[in-house]
Design a protein around this motif. Sequence first.
Motif, PDB file in Angstrom:
ATOM      1  N   TRP A  17      11.845   6.955  23.247  1.00  9.71           N
ATOM      2  CA  TRP A  17      12.357   5.011  23.048  1.00  9.71           C
ATOM      3  C   TRP A  17      13.231   4.800  21.843  1.00  9.71           C
ATOM      4  O   TRP A  17      14.087   4.187  22.857  1.00  9.71           O
ATOM      5  N   LEU A  18      13.004   5.838  20.593  1.00  7.50           N
ATOM      6  CA  LEU A  18      14.154   4.706  19.888  1.00  7.50           C
ATOM      7  C   LEU A  18      15.332   4.986  19.447  1.00  7.50           C
ATOM      8  O   LEU A  18      16.363   4.731  19.103  1.00  7.50           O
ATOM      9  N   ALA A  19      15.366   6.446  20.698  1.00  5.31           N
ATOM     10  CA  ALA A  19      16.949   7.458  20.258  1.00  5.31           C
ATOM     11  C   ALA A  19      18.141   6.285  21.071  1.00  5.31           C
ATOM     12  O   ALA A  19      19.020   5.868  20.382  1.00  5.31           O
ATOM     13  N   ASP A  20      17.863   5.871  21.941  1.00  2.00           N
ATOM     14  CA  ASP A  20      18.918   4.641  22.636  1.00  2.00           C
ATOM     15  C   ASP A  20      19.593   3.834  21.651  1.00  2.00           C
ATOM     16  O   ASP A  20      20.875   3.667  21.205  1.00  2.00           O
ATOM     17  N   ILE A  21      18.700   3.273  20.468  1.00  4.68           N
ATOM     18  CA  ILE A  21      18.410   2.024  19.473  1.00  4.68           C
ATOM     19  C   ILE A  21      19.230   2.731  18.466  1.00  4.68           C
ATOM     20  O   ILE A  21      20.414   2.454  17.572  1.00  4.68           O
ATOM     21  N   ILE A  22      18.790   4.060  17.915  1.00  4.63           N
ATOM     22  CA  ILE A  22      19.560   4.498  16.746  1.00  4.63           C
ATOM     23  C   ILE A  22      21.120   5.281  17.277  1.00  4.63           C
ATOM     24  O   ILE A  22      21.542   4.907  17.040  1.00  4.63           O
ATOM     25  N   ARG A  23      20.599   5.407  18.603  1.00  5.88           N
ATOM     26  CA  ARG A  23      22.629   5.665  19.225  1.00  5.88           C
ATOM     27  C   ARG A  23      23.248   4.641  19.502  1.00  5.88           C
ATOM     28  O   ARG A  23      24.677   5.189  18.580  1.00  5.88           O
ATOM     29  N   GLU A  24      22.892   3.630  19.444  1.00  2.00           N
ATOM     30  CA  GLU A  24      23.429   2.566  19.667  1.00  2.00           C
ATOM     31  C   GLU A  24      24.412   1.958  17.881  1.00  2.00           C
ATOM     32  O   GLU A  24      25.408   1.741  18.013  1.00  2.00           O
TER      33      GLU A  24
END
Length: 1502
Positions: free
Chosen positions: A1382-1389
């Motif tokens: 679930w945190l991948a999108d935040i880190i990608r951002e």
Amino acid sequence: MLRGRPEVLVLLGILLSLLLDPTGGQDSFSLTWEVQRYDGWFNNLRHHERGAAGSRLQRLAPANYADGVYQALEEPLLPNPRRLSNAATRGSSGRPSGRNRTVLGVFFGEGKWENSSGYHVLSDLVSVEKSACPAEFLNIHIPPGDPVFDRDQSGDVVLPFQRSRWDPETGQSPSNPRDLTNEVTGWLDGSAIYGSSHSWSDELRSFSGGELASGPDPAFPRAAQAPLLMWTPPDPTTGRRGPRGLYAFGAERGNREPFLQALGLLWFRYHNLWAQKLASRYPLWGDEELFQHARKRVIATYQNIAMYEWLPSFLQQTPPNYTEYRPFLDPSISPEFLAASEQFFSTMVPPGVYMRNASCHFQMVLNEGFGSSPALRVCNSYWIRENPNLNSSQAVNQLLLGMASQISELEDSTVVEDLRDYWPGPGKFSRTDYVASSIQRGRDMGLPSYSQALQALGLMIPRNWSDLNPNVDPQVLEATAALYNQDLSRLELLPGGLLESHGDPGPLFSTIVLDQFVRLRDGDRYWFENSRNGLFSPEEIAEIRSTTLRDVLVAVTNVDPDTLQPNVFIWQNGAPCPQPQQLTTEDLPHCVPLTEIHYFEGSGPGFGITIVALCCLPLVSLLVSGVVAYFRGRERKKLQRKGKESVKKEAASDGVSAMEWPGPRERGYPVTIQLLPDRRLQVVDRRLSVLRTIQLQPPQQVNLILSSNRGCRALLLKIPKEYDLVLLFNSQEERGAFVQHLRGFCENWSLGLEVAHMSEYELFRKAVTKEQRERILEVLDINQVDAGTLLLDSSQKVREALTCELSRAEFAESLGLKPQDMFVESMFSLADKDGNGYLSFREFLDVLVVFMKGSPEDKSRLMFTMYDLDGNGFLSKDEFFTMMRSFIEISNNCLTKTQLAEVVESMFRESGFQDKQELTWEDFHFMLRDHDSVGDIFKPNISSRVSFIARTSEERAGVPPPRLYTEALQEKMQRGFLAQKLQQYKRFVENYRRHIVCVAVFSAICAGLFVERAYYYAFASPPSGIAQTTFVGIILSRGTAASVSFMFSYILLTMCRNLITFLRETFLNRYVPFDAAVDFHRWIAMAAVVLAILHSAGHVVNVYIFSVSPLSLLACIFPSVFVNDGSKLPQKFYWWFFQTVPGMTGVLLLLVLAIMYVFASHHFRRRSFRGFWLTHHLYILLYVLLIIHGSFALIQLPRFHIYFLVPALIYMGDKLVSLSRKKVEIGVVKAQLLPSGVTHLEFQRPQGFEYKSGQWVRIACLALGTNEYHPFTLTSAPHEETLSLHIRAVGPWTTRLRETYSLPTGDSSAKYPKLYLDGPFGEGHQEWHKFEVSVLVGGGIGVTPFASILKDLVFKSSLGSQMLCKKIYFIWVTRTQRQFEWLADIIREVEENDCQDLVSVHIYITQLAEKFDLRTTMLYICERHFQKVLNRSLFTGLRSITHFGRPPFERFFCSLQEVHPKVRKIGVFSCGPPGMTKNVEKACQLINQQDQAHFVHHYENF
């Protein structure tokens, strides 16, 4: 100064008497004399306390204590009191008085100071009956086989004897030995008639006509009732209790015998007679004048009779004439006088008392249960209620006349059995020995020996035993001497005085008594003959002197004076109405024998049931919580059932339903078995999610084992190279249907099927479960393979591992991927050389050797072969694209097809192959070697240093820059049990150092409070006797009470969120783990409940002991609750539990604690957080009950407020701060369901809501049917217009929240349910911006606070904001790769917006390092390859590097010093499990020992 001015003292005494207004009436101004006080104070104006109630006794001879201070002489120094009583005073009755003294004279002067006081002279002068506090006992041990007290010959009978009250200022040294106090006035002032206090007198008065208050019959006073503390022991004959039938007298023990009652009634009627005379003579006088004049006359008459009529008849000598008041003479009562007068009169008491009328007719009396008798039996008349023989004034008159005509017993050493064997007993015994008790009381008072008393008074000391008294029976004298070992110097005053007396008191007793009365007369300022006190005129004095007791009797009874002799204390020959005969015991009813009261009799079952009921409170609470959890679970299942019904129908049509047994100690779950047309056996769950797929290929042999017992419902399916499938059916018929279906399936596909039968137990034992198969696969350590040291021995485990083969599904699961993924298909097909659909260890080893030991050429050829799908020896551009797409597919499709195509074209173009459509192996190997991003992929040793820091000028100039050390530390798992436990212990101590210190300090305070209270009540408390009564119970209850009070008070501080938010930003955070406030709250709560249980256990002990303790003891321990009125019976156990404020509140506290603790358990919180939320609000009731429980303490002054006040004020202040923040209703803008059960909520930002990155809030959603607030960390950055949370569904509330926001009712955000926000609250990570370089280390879910920080940093950097922080290193340590989906999108951002390369992200997977075996090796290799190919992680699609192992914190920090040489202070912020944060702390400490950059560590644990 006042000593030299006696007139000043006189004036001061008069003034004080007027100010205190002893008359208490408005007519006191008309009284022309100084009214004598009731309590005896200020009689002597120089020594005000002399003769006052409560003053100490004054000795005539030095005290005789064992230690010279207070310890009484006992056996073996002195004889046993009961043996001495039998030896010296036993004898027959029926011998008349040698002086013809009457029984009326005996009871007029008798007092019987053991356990009672009588009329009149002695009870008016002295009373030492009150028990001492703390209680001290000189119990009387009864000789074995005693015919009265030990009829069973048990030899263990002990008669309780409690020592008398003493002056607390005495008993401190040999020069200041213990002295007893006199509870009544030491004057002949009629205190036995009017009481020894003003309040007592007021209760006796009617305040009408100057009379004493009477009952329904004017001849009798009112009944004994509160607040008069009349002595009300039970009737030893009948056992009747209570005040009914007892009268209110001035002496509290005036109802002991009907003979004493008769004398009390005589003076009561005489006072009212005088009040009536005065009222008729002076009609204008008010009540107060009439009462005081009547009282004055009665006291004077009483003084005259006692001094000039009764005393001469007693001593046979006349006291010297009165001359004047002598203020310097000390009239205080001596203990020797008390003993002398009492003991002499006890020998004169007859076994019965006659009653006669005015015509000299002696009446027969009625005896309950015995018919009639010629006289009242003394032993059966103690404390009798509603005596039928004294139910009228006429009957009282008859008793008085009978006593005046009856001759007493002979004045010798013999005491009748009515006193010696059947005296009212103390404690649980109805009878005791009066003589033995008197001897014991003399020892209690420290009376001198007989010889010491003679010497002190200047009398002749006898030389031997025979010189005592020639009239004493030689056998009695010999027996007494034998008990004292023939030592005359050891003979005590009481038996010595009795032995020397015969007919008259002996020299010692006569001297003591005469001296005392003369001092009382001459030292009394209010004596009626003192003409200077203004009480009487000479005429009145002469009239009083001529008044005798006969005149009083005639005036009260209205009998003819000729029916009484002139001196009613002596019966002379020829006097009227002679007695029929001298009474003996044979003429009277037998004495009712001893009975023993068992205080706890009949209470045992009730007490046990009460204790069991209290112990069952947690079980009841547990049962209620189970019911609540059941209904909550059923409600939740109803909601889930709607979505599953269609799934069930579909599953039922396509397969067979059953329960799969996963293994021992695991719960089964429902599944559906599908036999598919392509020879696949598929297992799906209720949602039709595929759990397992088995590919069957002929000529495979399928083994089917059926259970033969327990309903024949179990089935075991064994398929080669697969773990077993164990199914449980509802019935044998369902299992049979499945077997038929499977048999047809196997015949259709030419599969062998072998069926066997065995017991269900053997079937479960034979099954190879998934867990067992995993243990087999973990035998081989890849590190051994890498080192070339694999031991192919012949052990069973190794043989199993070598023959074990992985299925495609197991291979995909080991990689954390799906079986249908292209990458899995390619890798599996490459390794499966024999094409049997399974991957053996040998096949995997061939591939592994190439990757681990082969040359770069071998490795590239292997990969080339892997993706040469058509096997033509060339890798087409489409096949190369397929290879790349397989990587992208399993990395969450981080690149689109267009982007991927551009990447492939770019790689071909940069390698010079843009014109080629196919690549040879040489071209493929050349392209990989020359490509910048994957140039070293096939080097034998992968570089251990990787950096994402932007290139510096030195790097551009060709100077190699310093690099970060980020290679993972691959640790081998500890295999030894002892080594693992030792390592766990060491890590625990290291990780929880601050916690241990705080817990130790808190525990030390609690232990100190416990020890202080325990020591206080055991050794230092004010004397009450409670420690001697219940030592263990009082220590346990009081010590735990102090500790529990402290714990329940300061536990409030752990819930002061605003205070903790503030304090965590101060230096105190270095010493106090504020982040562990909730854990500390739980720890305090558990410790407090354990102590509360011990506190309750202590009180259970106390209640039992108090329920079997005599009232005299309880009155010492609880003076504000109990009054020793002689009733003996203590309160029952249920009174302590349910009829006292501390008891009832204690029971309610146990109930509240049981509810709160059970509903707060982890098991219940997961099932019904609302129940926990509601029941935990009972803390308000808890503290109310605690305050009440502590405020109404029975033993000590309230102390709970000492601990509670400060924490309560702080907590209330913190609550007011929270309430002052407006709880805002906000709308949800966006709701998104993410993998891993995470719900992403984006909602409006309230106006004026300011927060810092890393802070957390509390939210509530009324749409869930509750107003519960739950804490979550904000994942949005402060610059964003909306707020966002990532909430993982781990409990009922978060699960229902996910369901609520899963199906929005419309496109508008207003259609989402509203949220309520409270916060923000602080975190220690807020200080990240105060450092030029910060390192963020997150472990598992502890990474959440850093999401906001990373976005905040990138945003501020993009705006060019002046910011101290220039670089952030983000390290995430997690066990499995699935935890951060679930945190991948935040880190990608963050990566996309991080244009200035401010953030460097590293992910460490620790689980794979611990289980680095056959199945996980390929994952490690593939991740490394994928990072080199696309500079992205295989699993996250991020540019951040994924490592397998633990972070090398020490080397990493060293390399940071090299990369940032000019930075002097680096901030390190860690959040996660204690083991990780401790490793970070340790690394920081080691680096800080160097003279370079200083690492400041802030950490929180989850």
